[in-house]
Enzyme design. Sequence first.
Site, PDB file in Angstrom:
ATOM      1  N   ASN A  49     -10.613  -2.850  -6.513  1.00  0.00           N
ATOM      2  CA  ASN A  49      -9.735  -2.018  -7.356  1.00  0.00           C
ATOM      3  C   ASN A  49     -10.240  -1.479  -8.647  1.00  0.00           C
ATOM      4  OD1 ASN A  49      -6.457  -3.201  -6.007  1.00  0.00           O
ATOM      5  ND2 ASN A  49      -7.812  -1.246  -5.466  1.00  0.00           N
ATOM      6  N   TRP A  50     -11.237  -2.253  -9.337  1.00  0.00           N
ATOM      7  CA  TRP A  50     -11.911  -1.947 -10.647  1.00  0.00           C
ATOM      8  C   TRP A  50     -12.501  -0.381 -10.411  1.00  0.00           C
ATOM      9  CZ3 TRP A  50     -10.219  -4.786 -14.346  1.00  0.00           C
ATOM     10  CH2 TRP A  50     -10.172  -5.987 -14.116  1.00  0.00           C
ATOM     11  N   ARG A  75     -11.314   2.141  -9.520  1.00  0.00           N
ATOM     12  CA  ARG A  75     -10.394   3.158  -9.939  1.00  0.00           C
ATOM     13  C   ARG A  75     -10.375   3.586 -11.521  1.00  0.00           C
ATOM     14  NH1 ARG A  75      -4.881   2.218  -6.428  1.00  0.00           N
ATOM     15  NH2 ARG A  75      -5.984   1.690  -4.551  1.00  0.00           N
ATOM     16  N   SER A 106      -8.143  -5.047   4.646  1.00  0.00           N
ATOM     17  CA  SER A 106      -8.753  -4.792   3.161  1.00  0.00           C
ATOM     18  C   SER A 106      -9.076  -6.012   2.289  1.00  0.00           C
ATOM     19  CB  SER A 106      -7.747  -3.882   2.316  1.00  0.00           C
ATOM     20  OG  SER A 106      -7.634  -2.443   3.027  1.00  0.00           O
ATOM     21  N   ARG A 135       1.585  -4.952   6.063  1.00  0.00           N
ATOM     22  CA  ARG A 135       0.921  -4.208   5.212  1.00  0.00           C
ATOM     23  C   ARG A 135       1.788  -2.771   5.424  1.00  0.00           C
ATOM     24  NH1 ARG A 135      -5.154  -2.737   4.355  1.00  0.00           N
ATOM     25  NH2 ARG A 135      -4.716  -0.753   3.063  1.00  0.00           N
ATOM     26  N   ASN A 159       1.477   3.295  -3.035  1.00  0.00           N
ATOM     27  CA  ASN A 159       2.190   3.800  -4.062  1.00  0.00           C
ATOM     28  C   ASN A 159       1.513   5.208  -4.565  1.00  0.00           C
ATOM     29  OD1 ASN A 159       2.891   1.163  -4.105  1.00  0.00           O
ATOM     30  ND2 ASN A 159       1.718   0.723  -5.953  1.00  0.00           N
ATOM     31  N   GLY A 160       0.230   5.553  -4.353  1.00  0.00           N
ATOM     32  CA  GLY A 160      -0.393   6.680  -4.765  1.00  0.00           C
ATOM     33  C   GLY A 160       0.116   8.069  -3.962  1.00  0.00           C
ATOM     34  N   ARG A 161       0.204   7.665  -2.572  1.00  0.00           N
ATOM     35  CA  ARG A 161       0.700   8.668  -1.675  1.00  0.00           C
ATOM     36  C   ARG A 161       2.179   8.978  -1.808  1.00  0.00           C
ATOM     37  NH1 ARG A 161      -1.780   5.902   3.528  1.00  0.00           N
ATOM     38  NH2 ARG A 161      -2.189   4.183   1.949  1.00  0.00           N
ATOM     39  N   ASP A 193       0.880  -1.149  -0.023  1.00  0.00           N
ATOM     40  CA  ASP A 193      -0.039  -0.180   0.009  1.00  0.00           C
ATOM     41  C   ASP A 193       0.860   1.322  -0.066  1.00  0.00           C
ATOM     42  OD1 ASP A 193      -2.243   1.629   0.155  1.00  0.00           O
ATOM     43  OD2 ASP A 193      -2.782   1.284   2.260  1.00  0.00           O
ATOM     44  N   THR A 198     -10.376  -7.001  -5.862  1.00  0.00           N
ATOM     45  CA  THR A 198     -11.803  -7.063  -6.559  1.00  0.00           C
ATOM     46  C   THR A 198     -12.354  -5.823  -6.527  1.00  0.00           C
ATOM     47  OG1 THR A 198     -12.667  -8.272  -4.522  1.00  0.00           O
ATOM     48  CG2 THR A 198     -12.499  -9.625  -6.554  1.00  0.00           C
TER      49      THR A 198
HETATM   50  C1  FPP Z   1      -1.793   0.226  -3.512  1.00  0.00           C
HETATM   51  O1  FPP Z   1      -1.391   1.505  -3.655  1.00  0.00           O
HETATM   52  C2  FPP Z   1      -1.151  -0.472  -4.652  1.00  0.00           C
HETATM   53  C3  FPP Z   1      -2.056  -1.067  -5.787  1.00  0.00           C
HETATM   54  C4  FPP Z   1      -3.447  -1.249  -5.650  1.00  0.00           C
HETATM   55  C5  FPP Z   1      -1.301  -1.751  -6.848  1.00  0.00           C
HETATM   56  C6  FPP Z   1      -0.007  -2.584  -6.662  1.00  0.00           C
HETATM   57  C7  FPP Z   1       0.680  -2.802  -7.688  1.00  0.00           C
HETATM   58  C8  FPP Z   1       2.226  -2.677  -7.948  1.00  0.00           C
HETATM   59  C9  FPP Z   1       2.875  -2.708  -6.606  1.00  0.00           C
HETATM   60  C10 FPP Z   1       2.441  -2.769  -8.955  1.00  0.00           C
HETATM   61  C11 FPP Z   1       2.678  -4.351  -9.843  1.00  0.00           C
HETATM   62  C12 FPP Z   1       3.150  -5.178  -8.842  1.00  0.00           C
HETATM   63  C13 FPP Z   1       3.530  -6.502  -9.229  1.00  0.00           C
HETATM   64  C14 FPP Z   1       4.099  -7.633  -8.391  1.00  0.00           C
HETATM   65  C15 FPP Z   1       3.230  -6.935 -10.701  1.00  0.00           C
HETATM   66  P1  FPP Z   1      -2.387   2.740  -3.593  1.00  0.00           P
HETATM   67  O2  FPP Z   1      -2.536   2.992  -5.072  1.00  0.00           O
HETATM   68  O3  FPP Z   1      -3.611   2.145  -2.989  1.00  0.00           O
HETATM   69  O4  FPP Z   1      -1.710   3.667  -2.699  1.00  0.00           O
HETATM   70  P2  FPP Z   1      -2.488   4.952  -2.067  1.00  0.00           P
HETATM   71  O5  FPP Z   1      -3.274   4.330  -0.856  1.00  0.00           O
HETATM   72  O6  FPP Z   1      -1.355   5.664  -1.287  1.00  0.00           O
HETATM   73  O7  FPP Z   1      -3.397   5.744  -2.826  1.00  0.00           O
END
Ligand code: FPP
Length: 242
Positions: free
Chosen positions: A65-66, A68, A196, A188, A19-21, A17, A63
């Site tokens: 995440n669609w 987005r 989640s 996590r 990536n976006g932040r 978790d 399931t």
């Molecule tokens: C959660 O961060 C991350 C995801 C929903 C996507 C995970 C995908 C990857 C790490 C890349 C692909 C990896 C593999 C192994 C193929 P978020 O976007 O919910 O972050 P946020 O809560 O800060 O917005």
Amino acid sequence: MNTETGSVPAHVGIIMDGNGRWARGRGMVRTQGHLEGLKAAKRVVKAASDMGISYLTLYTFSTENWKRTAEEVGFIMGLVKQYLRGELDFYRENRVRIRHAGDSEGLPPDIRREIEDACEDTRNFTGMQVILALNYGGRDEIIRAVNRAWMFKSSGSPGGAGNLRLREGDIRQYLDNPDVPDPDLIVRTAGEFRTSNFLLWEGAYAEYYISGKFWPDWTGEDLALALQSYGKRERRFGGIRV
Ligand code: FPP
């Protein structure tokens, strides 16, 4: 001290978790965070294999995440493809087996084919198993398993469906990867204290480790810290200390 499994957990699940932040904090678009997240996944898979972990489940796309944007969903699916193709040499060299958890019928056909091919190509490898949770939801997995258990059991039940009582083992055998042991440790990242919808059935007695770091910043050292914390836990599985 963790006496059940020793200090190295056999099965670790990771909710990747933040990536976006991570991206927003740097004035970047969210997809850039996923791109860095992919690099972190590669680092951590290599580290986990070196540390002797037998099973690593990565929560890659749920399931839910669609919901987005189509752009973000398409980008993540593209990364999955890139990961499966780009790491093939690493799997071969390290005998890493790739598996899938989740509803494959709900995946875009090209991604489904890609993951089926990777699973097939690596099925005889006896090193670490990397389970990609993709279009995965714990509730969805349980519902699919119950439906299958119900269908198979009612067809062989003398009294028909009306006489049917499902037991734990009836459901367990229809989970996505019934031969994979339950996770010992679920990590996590990004400081959230939530499941989640991840491994709801299998994680009943998992130890949790929450890291404040965003996933793109994760390295093998962070995994080592998680294992260190796990090594100090006392697991009782509902029993008492003797
Ligand atoms: C959660 O961060 C991350 C995801 C929903 C996507 C995970 C995908 C990857 C790490 C890349 C692909 C990896 C593999 C192994 C193929 P978020 O976007 O919910 O972050 P946020 O809560 O800060 O917005």
